[in-house]
Design a protein around this motif. Structure first.
Motif, mmCIF file in Angstrom:
data_model
loop_
_atom_site.group_PDB
_atom_site.id
_atom_site.type_symbol
_atom_site.label_atom_id
_atom_site.label_comp_id
_atom_site.label_asym_id
_atom_site.label_seq_id
_atom_site.Cartn_x
_atom_site.Cartn_y
_atom_site.Cartn_z
ATOM 1 N N UNK A 172 0.811 -1.220 0.000
ATOM 2 C CA UNK A 172 0.000 0.000 0.000
ATOM 3 C C UNK A 172 0.845 1.271 0.000
ATOM 4 N N UNK A 173 2.133 1.144 0.323
ATOM 5 C CA UNK A 173 2.976 2.345 0.320
ATOM 6 C C UNK A 173 3.121 2.909 -1.090
ATOM 7 N N UNK A 174 2.898 2.067 -2.095
ATOM 8 C CA UNK A 174 3.004 2.553 -3.476
ATOM 9 C C UNK A 174 1.890 3.558 -3.802
ATOM 10 N N UNK A 175 0.611 3.211 -3.576
ATOM 11 C CA UNK A 175 -0.419 4.242 -3.775
ATOM 12 C C UNK A 175 -0.306 5.404 -2.796
ATOM 13 N N UNK A 216 0.978 11.190 -2.008
ATOM 14 C CA UNK A 216 1.911 12.246 -1.600
ATOM 15 C C UNK A 216 2.331 13.074 -2.816
ATOM 16 N N UNK A 217 2.602 12.383 -3.928
ATOM 17 C CA UNK A 217 2.968 13.098 -5.155
ATOM 18 C C UNK A 217 1.849 14.036 -5.584
ATOM 19 N N UNK A 218 0.614 13.562 -5.456
ATOM 20 C CA UNK A 218 -0.536 14.375 -5.852
ATOM 21 C C UNK A 218 -0.714 15.589 -4.937
ATOM 22 N N UNK A 219 -0.625 15.361 -3.633
ATOM 23 C CA UNK A 219 -0.891 16.434 -2.674
ATOM 24 C C UNK A 219 0.263 17.429 -2.557
#
Length: 266
Positions: A193-196, A201-204
């Protein structure tokens, strides 16, 4: 844009949860198909190497030259590339060797010496190691898919393939420790789940500031990360599963498929 966002998140989720597939394989099969695993790991490496050096690196270079000038852009691209390598190398360095998710594990090991409590710590550390390791991969998959869905799909598939043996790497020691297959699967599943989360994080954090400059640096870093993963993890693991030329045939096949997809769809 919304459609691309959903696709990027979906691809990242798919890649991350492939650790659960590895765990399931450990439960539903009795032996490891080493030849198939060796070929697919080589295939994944071929995809990553080809797409990194032929597509991602030059997309980064193009963006950085456009944001600065030719000389500065070239230097920034190279710096970002090796920066990505250094980042993933440091992550690997910080992971204790006995907990490294890339240590070879086989399905057959599930039936050996169950209920060894001393290995619970190792299994937990392995899951945490995979979670840490997959975080930048989530950012890489997400940003790639956001900019180019076809490219993102190729990267997601390659990362998903290499996450499958990582799922086995979590399941084996946890099952050793507890004798509980469900617990082993759950921990393996959660580690992916760390991948999504990386994508989120990249999105926010990154999306509001995603200029050509930042995009170029991220893409250069992604290329470096993927080359390091291919050379340091995928190819050595593929050779451990099969010491013939099969891994290299997998690399060639992965490169050929990636080249064809770039010619036809990108």
């Amino acid at each position: 844009m919304t459609e691309n966002l959903l696709l990027a998140f979906g691809l990242t989720l798919m890649a991350g949860l492939a650790t659960g597939i590895g765990s399931l394989l450990a439960f539903v099969t009795t032996t490891t198909n080493t030849k198939f695993l060796s070929f697919t790991l080589g295939f994944s490496a071929g995809v990553m190497i080809y797409v990194s050096m032929v597509e991602i690196f030059f997309k980064a270079q193009e963006a950085l030259i456009g944001a600065t000038d030719e000389v500065t852009g070239n230097w920034l691209t190279v710096a970002g590339f090796f920066g990505g390598m250094i980042l993933i190398a440091l992550i690997d360095k910080l992971i204790p060797k006995q907990s490294n998710p890339h240590e070879l594990k086989k399905v057959e090991d599930m039936e050996k010496s169950p209920k060894n409590p001393d290995l619970l710590k190792m299994g937990t550390f392995t899951a945490v190691a995979i979670a840490i390791h997959n975080f930048p991969e989530g950012i890489a998959t997400f940003t790639s898919a956001l900019q180019d869905p076809g490219l993102g799909l190729a990267i997601a598939v390659a990362i998903a393939i290499h996450n499958i043996p990582e799922g086995i790497a979590v399941s084996v020691p946890v099952y050793y420790a507890t004798g509980n297959r469900k617990k082993a699967f759950k921990l393996s599943f959660l580690s992916g789940l760390s991948e999504p989360i990386g994508a989120l994080v990249a999105f926010l954090v990154l999306m509001p500031y995603l200029t050509d400059m930042l995009f170029g640096i991220i893409f250069a870093g992604v290329a470096g990360i993927m080359i390091f993963i291919s050379l340091d993890e995928l190819l050595p693991a593929a050779k451990k599963y099969d010491e013939t030329h099969l891994p290299i045939y997998g690399v060639m096949a992965g490169m050929a498929v990636m080249a064809l997809s770039l010619l036809l769809f990108i």
